[in-house]
Write a protein that holds these residues in place. Structure first.
Motif, PDB file in Angstrom:
ATOM      1  N   MET A 101       0.763  -1.169   0.000  1.00  0.00           N
ATOM      2  CA  MET A 101      -0.002  -0.176  -0.094  1.00  0.00           C
ATOM      3  C   MET A 101       0.905   1.268  -0.069  1.00  0.00           C
ATOM      4  O   MET A 101       1.804   1.422   0.715  1.00  0.00           O
ATOM      5  N   SER A 102       0.478   2.139  -1.017  1.00  0.00           N
ATOM      6  CA  SER A 102       1.314   3.460  -1.187  1.00  0.00           C
ATOM      7  C   SER A 102       1.082   4.166   0.250  1.00  0.00           C
ATOM      8  O   SER A 102       0.105   4.363   0.917  1.00  0.00           O
ATOM      9  N   ALA A 103       1.856   5.307   0.480  1.00  0.00           N
ATOM     10  CA  ALA A 103       1.580   6.298   1.667  1.00  0.00           C
ATOM     11  C   ALA A 103       0.499   6.876   1.597  1.00  0.00           C
ATOM     12  O   ALA A 103      -0.511   7.054   2.388  1.00  0.00           O
ATOM     13  N   GLY A 104       0.060   7.367   0.279  1.00  0.00           N
ATOM     14  CA  GLY A 104      -1.236   8.059   0.043  1.00  0.00           C
ATOM     15  C   GLY A 104      -2.391   7.263   0.240  1.00  0.00           C
ATOM     16  O   GLY A 104      -3.273   7.914   1.206  1.00  0.00           O
ATOM     17  N   ASP A 105      -2.315   6.184  -0.121  1.00  0.00           N
ATOM     18  CA  ASP A 105      -3.516   4.867   0.132  1.00  0.00           C
ATOM     19  C   ASP A 105      -3.630   4.719   1.676  1.00  0.00           C
ATOM     20  O   ASP A 105      -4.737   4.893   2.037  1.00  0.00           O
ATOM     21  N   ALA A 106      -2.530   4.676   2.374  1.00  0.00           N
ATOM     22  CA  ALA A 106      -2.477   4.536   3.826  1.00  0.00           C
ATOM     23  C   ALA A 106      -3.165   5.653   4.645  1.00  0.00           C
ATOM     24  O   ALA A 106      -3.832   5.541   5.541  1.00  0.00           O
ATOM     25  N   CYS A 107      -2.615   6.961   4.198  1.00  0.00           N
ATOM     26  CA  CYS A 107      -3.206   8.049   4.773  1.00  0.00           C
ATOM     27  C   CYS A 107      -4.702   8.070   4.542  1.00  0.00           C
ATOM     28  O   CYS A 107      -5.431   8.524   5.543  1.00  0.00           O
ATOM     29  N   LEU A 108      -5.178   7.732   3.429  1.00  0.00           N
ATOM     30  CA  LEU A 108      -6.677   7.959   3.218  1.00  0.00           C
ATOM     31  C   LEU A 108      -7.531   6.829   4.049  1.00  0.00           C
ATOM     32  O   LEU A 108      -8.508   7.175   4.526  1.00  0.00           O
ATOM     33  N   ALA A 109      -6.944   5.751   3.853  1.00  0.00           N
ATOM     34  CA  ALA A 109      -7.613   4.557   4.727  1.00  0.00           C
ATOM     35  C   ALA A 109      -7.500   4.847   6.241  1.00  0.00           C
ATOM     36  O   ALA A 109      -8.433   4.783   6.903  1.00  0.00           O
ATOM     37  N   ALA A 110      -6.554   5.403   6.836  1.00  0.00           N
ATOM     38  CA  ALA A 110      -6.404   5.937   8.096  1.00  0.00           C
ATOM     39  C   ALA A 110      -7.086   7.014   8.401  1.00  0.00           C
ATOM     40  O   ALA A 110      -7.908   6.776   9.468  1.00  0.00           O
ATOM     41  N   PHE A 111      -7.243   7.911   7.545  1.00  0.00           N
ATOM     42  CA  PHE A 111      -8.197   9.148   7.872  1.00  0.00           C
ATOM     43  C   PHE A 111      -9.695   8.740   7.882  1.00  0.00           C
ATOM     44  O   PHE A 111     -10.480   9.126   8.374  1.00  0.00           O
ATOM     45  N   GLY A 112     -10.268   8.083   6.796  1.00  0.00           N
ATOM     46  CA  GLY A 112     -11.694   7.410   6.736  1.00  0.00           C
ATOM     47  C   GLY A 112     -11.849   6.666   8.169  1.00  0.00           C
ATOM     48  O   GLY A 112     -12.810   6.889   8.704  1.00  0.00           O
ATOM     49  N   GLU A 113     -10.810   5.949   8.809  1.00  0.00           N
ATOM     50  CA  GLU A 113     -10.997   5.316   9.943  1.00  0.00           C
ATOM     51  C   GLU A 113     -11.283   6.298  11.043  1.00  0.00           C
ATOM     52  O   GLU A 113     -12.132   6.103  11.894  1.00  0.00           O
ATOM     53  N   ARG A 114     -10.428   7.146  11.002  1.00  0.00           N
ATOM     54  CA  ARG A 114     -10.518   8.390  12.021  1.00  0.00           C
ATOM     55  C   ARG A 114     -11.832   8.897  12.262  1.00  0.00           C
ATOM     56  O   ARG A 114     -12.486   9.455  12.769  1.00  0.00           O
ATOM     57  N   LEU A 115     -12.422   9.349  10.848  1.00  0.00           N
ATOM     58  CA  LEU A 115     -13.444  10.085  10.589  1.00  0.00           C
ATOM     59  C   LEU A 115     -14.747   9.022  11.363  1.00  0.00           C
ATOM     60  O   LEU A 115     -15.465   9.553  12.035  1.00  0.00           O
ATOM     61  N   ARG A 116     -14.627   7.721  11.081  1.00  0.00           N
ATOM     62  CA  ARG A 116     -15.588   6.693  11.434  1.00  0.00           C
ATOM     63  C   ARG A 116     -15.592   6.814  13.314  1.00  0.00           C
ATOM     64  O   ARG A 116     -16.671   6.812  13.715  1.00  0.00           O
ATOM     65  N   ASN A 117     -14.408   6.761  13.676  1.00  0.00           N
ATOM     66  CA  ASN A 117     -14.318   6.967  15.119  1.00  0.00           C
ATOM     67  C   ASN A 117     -14.695   8.329  15.729  1.00  0.00           C
ATOM     68  O   ASN A 117     -15.240   8.165  16.796  1.00  0.00           O
ATOM     69  N   ALA A 118     -14.549   9.121  15.191  1.00  0.00           N
ATOM     70  CA  ALA A 118     -14.609  10.489  15.434  1.00  0.00           C
ATOM     71  C   ALA A 118     -16.197  10.980  15.437  1.00  0.00           C
ATOM     72  O   ALA A 118     -16.806  11.663  16.098  1.00  0.00           O
ATOM     73  N   PHE A 119     -16.860  10.622  14.598  1.00  0.00           N
ATOM     74  CA  PHE A 119     -18.252  10.689  14.250  1.00  0.00           C
ATOM     75  C   PHE A 119     -19.115   9.361  14.066  1.00  0.00           C
ATOM     76  O   PHE A 119     -19.629   8.816  12.985  1.00  0.00           O
ATOM     77  N   PRO A 120     -19.309   8.507  15.269  1.00  0.00           N
ATOM     78  CA  PRO A 120     -19.846   7.454  15.129  1.00  0.00           C
ATOM     79  C   PRO A 120     -21.495   7.535  14.867  1.00  0.00           C
ATOM     80  O   PRO A 120     -22.156   6.482  14.645  1.00  0.00           O
TER      81      PRO A 120
END
Length: 112
Positions: free
Chosen positions: A1-20
């Motif tokens: 996985m590229s750095a950009g893909d990793a950032c997008l995946a991690a950010f999406g997960e953070r959004l899910r956790n921040a706004f359940p």
């Protein structure tokens, strides 16, 4: 996985956790995400809550032993109680607020 893909995946997960309570969290293209929050709170309360939660979204992302910085801009739009819900107009209002925030140093703007 590229750095950009990793950032997008991690950010999406953070959004899910921040706004359940979100009714929808979606990547809409590139590095842009949409979060649809339920109604029921006042506009002011929603703005304050989102403002407090974005701090946790900005922490660097660990990738292959490196901490990758995250920057973000936020655009909010609200449905008026006096008008019928029009998803297209709501999205356009949020998109305008987002691009205004990108040009503004506050990185957080609201559009009606």
């Amino acid at each position: 996985m590229s750095a950009g893909d990793a950032c997008l995946a991690a950010f999406g997960e953070r959004l899910r956790n921040a706004f359940p309570e979100a009714q929808l969290i979606s990547r809409i293209g590139g590095d842009e995400f949409a979060v649809l929050l339920p109604s029921g709170k006042t506009r002011r309360d929603t703005e304050m809550e989102v403002g407090m939660r974005i701090g946790s979204l900005r922490s660097p992302i660990l990738y292959n032993g490196d901490l990758l910085p995250i920057d973000m801009s936020v655009g909010l739009a609200f449905v008026s109680k006096d008008t019928e819900l029009n998803p297209k107009l709501l999205f356009e209002a949020a998109d305008r607020a987002l691009y205004d925030a990108k040009r503004n140093t506050s990185k957080f703007l609201v559009c009606s």
